[in-house]
Design a protein around this motif. Structure first.
Motif, PDB file in Angstrom:
ATOM      1  N   GLY A  28       1.860 -37.658 -13.706  1.00 17.10           N
ATOM      2  CA  GLY A  28       1.854 -39.104 -13.541  1.00 17.10           C
ATOM      3  C   GLY A  28       0.534 -39.614 -12.991  1.00 17.10           C
ATOM      4  N   PRO A  29       0.493 -40.874 -12.596  1.00 21.74           N
ATOM      5  CA  PRO A  29      -0.751 -41.494 -12.105  1.00 21.74           C
ATOM      6  C   PRO A  29      -1.168 -41.007 -10.717  1.00 21.74           C
ATOM      7  N   GLY A  30      -0.315 -40.288 -10.037  1.00 16.17           N
ATOM      8  CA  GLY A  30      -0.652 -39.793  -8.704  1.00 16.17           C
ATOM      9  C   GLY A  30      -0.106 -40.685  -7.611  1.00 16.17           C
ATOM     10  N   ILE A  31       0.234 -40.076  -6.496  1.00 20.36           N
ATOM     11  CA  ILE A  31       0.756 -40.834  -5.359  1.00 20.36           C
ATOM     12  C   ILE A  31      -0.371 -41.671  -4.768  1.00 20.36           C
ATOM     13  N   ASP A  32      -0.046 -42.908  -4.400  1.00 20.60           N
ATOM     14  CA  ASP A  32      -1.035 -43.810  -3.847  1.00 20.60           C
ATOM     15  C   ASP A  32      -1.617 -43.250  -2.546  1.00 20.60           C
ATOM     16  N   GLU A  33      -2.918 -43.499  -2.343  1.00 17.76           N
ATOM     17  CA  GLU A  33      -3.599 -42.985  -1.147  1.00 17.76           C
ATOM     18  C   GLU A  33      -2.958 -43.494   0.138  1.00 17.76           C
ATOM     19  N   ALA A  34      -2.509 -44.741   0.142  1.00 14.15           N
ATOM     20  CA  ALA A  34      -1.886 -45.300   1.347  1.00 14.15           C
ATOM     21  C   ALA A  34      -0.613 -44.546   1.709  1.00 14.15           C
ATOM     22  N   GLU A  35       0.139 -44.158   0.674  1.00 13.60           N
ATOM     23  CA  GLU A  35       1.361 -43.390   0.913  1.00 13.60           C
ATOM     24  C   GLU A  35       1.024 -42.052   1.598  1.00 13.60           C
ATOM     25  N   ILE A  36       0.040 -41.347   1.030  1.00 10.65           N
ATOM     26  CA  ILE A  36      -0.325 -40.043   1.572  1.00 10.65           C
ATOM     27  C   ILE A  36      -0.938 -40.179   2.962  1.00 10.65           C
ATOM     28  N   ALA A  37      -1.797 -41.206   3.138  1.00 11.10           N
ATOM     29  CA  ALA A  37      -2.452 -41.392   4.437  1.00 11.10           C
ATOM     30  C   ALA A  37      -1.437 -41.612   5.540  1.00 11.10           C
ATOM     31  N   ALA A  38      -0.387 -42.357   5.245  1.00 15.39           N
ATOM     32  CA  ALA A  38       0.636 -42.617   6.270  1.00 15.39           C
ATOM     33  C   ALA A  38       1.333 -41.328   6.677  1.00 15.39           C
ATOM     34  N   VAL A  39       1.640 -40.489   5.682  1.00 10.32           N
ATOM     35  CA  VAL A  39       2.370 -39.248   5.978  1.00 10.32           C
ATOM     36  C   VAL A  39       1.462 -38.227   6.667  1.00 10.32           C
ATOM     37  N   THR A  40       0.221 -38.085   6.166  1.00 11.42           N
ATOM     38  CA  THR A  40      -0.678 -37.081   6.741  1.00 11.42           C
ATOM     39  C   THR A  40      -1.105 -37.443   8.154  1.00 11.42           C
ATOM     40  N   SER A  41      -1.216 -38.747   8.465  1.00 17.27           N
ATOM     41  CA  SER A  41      -1.596 -39.155   9.819  1.00 17.27           C
ATOM     42  C   SER A  41      -0.422 -39.080  10.785  1.00 17.27           C
ATOM     43  N   GLY A  42       0.775 -39.067  10.242  1.00 22.18           N
ATOM     44  CA  GLY A  42       1.948 -38.955  11.103  1.00 22.18           C
ATOM     45  C   GLY A  42       2.417 -40.266  11.674  1.00 22.18           C
ATOM     46  N   GLU A  43       1.841 -41.395  11.235  1.00 20.26           N
ATOM     47  CA  GLU A  43       2.267 -42.688  11.769  1.00 20.26           C
ATOM     48  C   GLU A  43       1.995 -43.789  10.764  1.00 20.26           C
ATOM     49  N   GLU A  44       2.779 -44.863  10.897  1.00 24.77           N
ATOM     50  CA  GLU A  44       2.592 -46.043  10.057  1.00 24.77           C
ATOM     51  C   GLU A  44       1.638 -47.005  10.770  1.00 24.77           C
ATOM     52  N   THR A  45       0.627 -47.504  10.039  1.00 27.99           N
ATOM     53  CA  THR A  45      -0.291 -48.489  10.589  1.00 27.99           C
ATOM     54  C   THR A  45      -0.397 -49.661   9.625  1.00 27.99           C
ATOM     55  N   ALA A  46      -1.141 -50.690  10.061  1.00 18.97           N
ATOM     56  CA  ALA A  46      -1.307 -51.860   9.201  1.00 18.97           C
ATOM     57  C   ALA A  46      -2.085 -51.512   7.935  1.00 18.97           C
ATOM     58  N   LEU A  47      -3.002 -50.530   8.045  1.00 18.44           N
ATOM     59  CA  LEU A  47      -3.811 -50.142   6.886  1.00 18.44           C
ATOM     60  C   LEU A  47      -3.149 -49.053   6.064  1.00 18.44           C
ATOM     61  N   HIS A  48      -2.422 -48.170   6.738  1.00 19.48           N
ATOM     62  CA  HIS A  48      -1.789 -47.049   6.045  1.00 19.48           C
ATOM     63  C   HIS A  48      -0.294 -47.078   6.324  1.00 19.48           C
ATOM     64  N   HIS A  49       0.461 -47.444   5.309  1.00 21.82           N
ATOM     65  CA  HIS A  49       1.918 -47.438   5.466  1.00 21.82           C
ATOM     66  C   HIS A  49       2.551 -47.102   4.123  1.00 21.82           C
ATOM     67  N   ALA A  50       3.680 -46.390   4.222  1.00 27.10           N
ATOM     68  CA  ALA A  50       4.376 -45.983   3.004  1.00 27.10           C
ATOM     69  C   ALA A  50       5.321 -47.085   2.554  1.00 27.10           C
ATOM     70  N   SER A  51       5.480 -47.166   1.232  1.00 24.00           N
ATOM     71  CA  SER A  51       6.362 -48.202   0.700  1.00 24.00           C
ATOM     72  C   SER A  51       7.823 -47.802   0.800  1.00 24.00           C
ATOM     73  N   GLY A  52       8.077 -46.517   1.054  1.00 25.15           N
ATOM     74  CA  GLY A  52       9.449 -46.047   1.197  1.00 25.15           C
ATOM     75  C   GLY A  52       9.519 -44.950   2.240  1.00 25.15           C
TER      76      GLY A  52
END
Length: 594
Positions: free
Chosen positions: A521-545
């Motif tokens: 597929g097109p690949g997981i969005d960077e924001a999705e991965i950044a939220a998971v790899t950083s271990g926290e949700e932020t205003a710049l990096h957050h997962a849609s689900g």
């Protein structure tokens, strides 16, 4: 000084008796002791930055000078020279026990005990003995009488000792015993390496001092024929010390670092730590524990725990065994919750002699858990019920409208379904955290079952599984949920005819099983991965689900890792510990490769 049991003895009153000795051999031995000792002193000085090295260098140097003076005494021709050298030997003997004690104090991490006042007190006896030795011609405190004796082909100094000498010998032995007690305590409490070090230091002083004491008490005349073998004891001590130094263990890995480190850790810990003896009395406590008391730490030492903290004393087991419990304690009108851990203190042969009780304040954590539990229930039940009401009304409204308005109703229904699915996933996460238990699971069989369950949802998709042999991992029931989420996500975002490849392989070296889920597929969005790899949700990096969070928490909860690689699709790599492997990868952080 030489004392002989047989040979020709000439004393101050002119009497003599026959003696037999071997002067050349003895001279060679004592001079060899001096040379070896000075070499050892040089090696010790090269390590002077190590705890205990400077005073030990003084100790070995003084012992070597003593041996050298004894050799010169054997070679001296006149009575005055022999007497002067004997005085030098006795003065040097005042330095050795004190240097030894300072060495032990620094080596065992008790150097701060030796204050200037205490050092001055310890120096009183050596200075007094030095004065008495220098003025020995005017009194009989050091030597009651002096004379010479024939040893081989030479005459040597042969005194009769006075009360000051015996007092000095007793003082020297007392200092050696104090140092020996400190090293003995270290022997009992230390590991194998430090036991060897302590034994080496103890033997380095004990052997020559004991030999010297036996010699002046005439206990070795039969063996030595009157020759003082103390210098040979220092040769043996030099060899022991040299071995320790050349192996770079005696000073490079001293116990003082370990002892100081333990004290600092205990003092700086946020956990409250109490040390109790076998009678339940508080014998020590760190600074953090003062928050439990009404007074200071010094005020409660020596009191029983039942007197100071009765609620804690009642909760502890009657016997000093290991245990863990959660306990509320009131302090200054506020109730705090503590995670209490108990460990028994053992003496030799496993005899329990006390307890270490540590208390970790978990009040905030407990409140957060309660808040999350309430929010979880609201999200899973109240919100879900309200969404069902919204969906039901939307369906009724959809039957009454048409055209563009009906499309909007479909949008409401679809969004409601997504929120309900998110609520279900959050419930699955909560169940995975609260009730999941680990057990051996055959991964290939589990994966085949998940594929059979997911494939019917995506009739245009293709899933290929490459699992060459049965592989067992340590996991729980939530592993199914994580695998299902990975396959569902890959097929759902893989386009009109998605293709997903799953590869399973064993990493023998790391005792892990590797699972790769590869999609086109097109690949997981960077924001999705950044939220998971950083271990926290932020205003710049957050997962849609919450799907990726669910997979990550489950995998990490089993001691595994999860990595993402985005290139011509997405490859999600999961590593899980084999059922017979190690779980040391717990809390590993996910990584991403692009």
């Amino acid at each position: 000084m030489i004392r002989l049991g047989t040979g020709l003895l000439s004393t101050a009153d002119g009497q003599s008796r026959l003696l037999v000795g071997s002067e050349p051999v003895s001279l060679l031995l004592v001079l060899t002791a001096a040379v070896v000792g000075m070499g050892v002193a040089f090696l010790v000085w090269l390590h002077r930055d190590r705890p205990g090295a400077p005073p030990l260098a003084v100790f070995v140097t003084t012992a070597s000078l003593w041996s050298m003076a004894e050799g010169l005494e054997l070679a001296a021709a006149g009575f005055g020279e022999m007497r002067a050298l004997a005085q030098a030997e006795l003065i040097l003997s005042t330095v050795i026990p004190l240097a030894w004690l300072v060495t032990v104090l620094e080596y065992t991490g008790r150097g701060e005990w030796l204050t200037r006042r205490r050092l001055a007190g310890l120096l009183v006896e050596p200075l007094l003995v030095t004065v008495l030795v220098v003025t020995a011609r005017r009194h009989a405190l050091v030597w009651q009488s002096t004379g010479t004796t024939v040893f081989g082909n030479t005459s040597v100094f042969a005194p009769t000792y006075g009360i000051a000498f015996w007092a000095h010998l007793a003082y020297s032995l007392a200092l050696v015993v104090v140092g020996g007690v400190l090293l003995g305590r270290l022997l009992v409490r230390s590991n194998r390496l430090h036991r060897w070090q302590s034994t080496a230091l103890l033997g380095a002083i004990a052997v020559p001092m004991i030999v010297h004491a036996l010699f002046v008490l005439d206990a070795l005349d039969v063996v030595t024929s009157g020759f003082d073998p103390s210098s040979l004891g220092y040769v043996a001590a030099g060899i022991v010390l040299a071995v320790g130094i050349l192996q770079r263990e005696l000073f490079d890995i001293g116990p003082v670092t370990r002892e100081i480190g333990r004290e600092v850790v205990l003092a700086e810990m946020n956990d409250r730590v109490l040390i109790l003896d076998g009678e339940g009395r508080i014998v020590d406590a760190n600074r953090a524990a003062e928050t439990l008391f009404e007074g200071s730490r010094d005020d409660v030492l020596g009191n029983t725990l039942a007197t100071v903290l009765p609620d804690l004393a009642t909760a502890l087991p009657d016997t000093p065994t290991e245990g863990r419990l959660e306990l509320p304690l009131e302090s200054e009108g506020e109730v705090r919750y503590y995670d209490v851990r108990i460990a028994g203190l053992s003496r030799a042969y496993g005899v329990l002699s006390g307890q270490v009780v540590s208390l970790r304040d978990v009040t905030e954590r407990r409140q957060r858990e309660q808040q999350l539990d309430v929010l979880n229930r609201l999200l899973r039940h109240n919100l879900r019920n309200d969404l069902n009401v919204v969906r039901g009304n939307a369906e009724l409204l959809g039957a009454a409208v048409s055209g563009e308005e009906h499309d909007r109703i479909d949008r409401i229904t679809s969004t409601t379904d997504d929120l309900v699915a998110t609520s279900d996933k959050i419930g699955q996460i909560a169940d995975a955290v609260e009730r999941d238990e680990r057990s051996p699971i055959e991964l290939c069989s589990e994966l085949d079952a998940v594929v059979r369950d997911v494939e019917p949802r995506f009739p245009d998709g293709t899933v290929t599984v490459d699992c060459p042999e049965p592989l067992t991992v340590t996991a729980g029931s939530s592993l199914w949920t994580a695998l299902e989420e990975l396959l569902d996500n890959a097929l759902r975002h893989g386009g009109d005819a998605p293709t997903v490849t799953v590869r399973v392989a064993e990493n023998v070296a790391d005792r892990q099983v590797r699972l790769d889920v590869i999609d086109d597929g097109p690949g997981i969005d960077e924001a999705e991965i950044a939220a998971v790899t950083s271990g926290e949700e932020t205003a710049l990096h957050h997962a849609s689900g919450v799907g990726l969070w669910l997979v990550t928490w489950v995998v990490r909860g089993y001691g595994g890792t999860i990595d993402f690689a985005v290139e011509d699709g997405t490859t999600v790599t999961v590593r899980l510990p084999r059922a017979d492997g190690s779980l040391s990868l717990d809390d590993a952080t996910p990584s991403v490769t692009e």
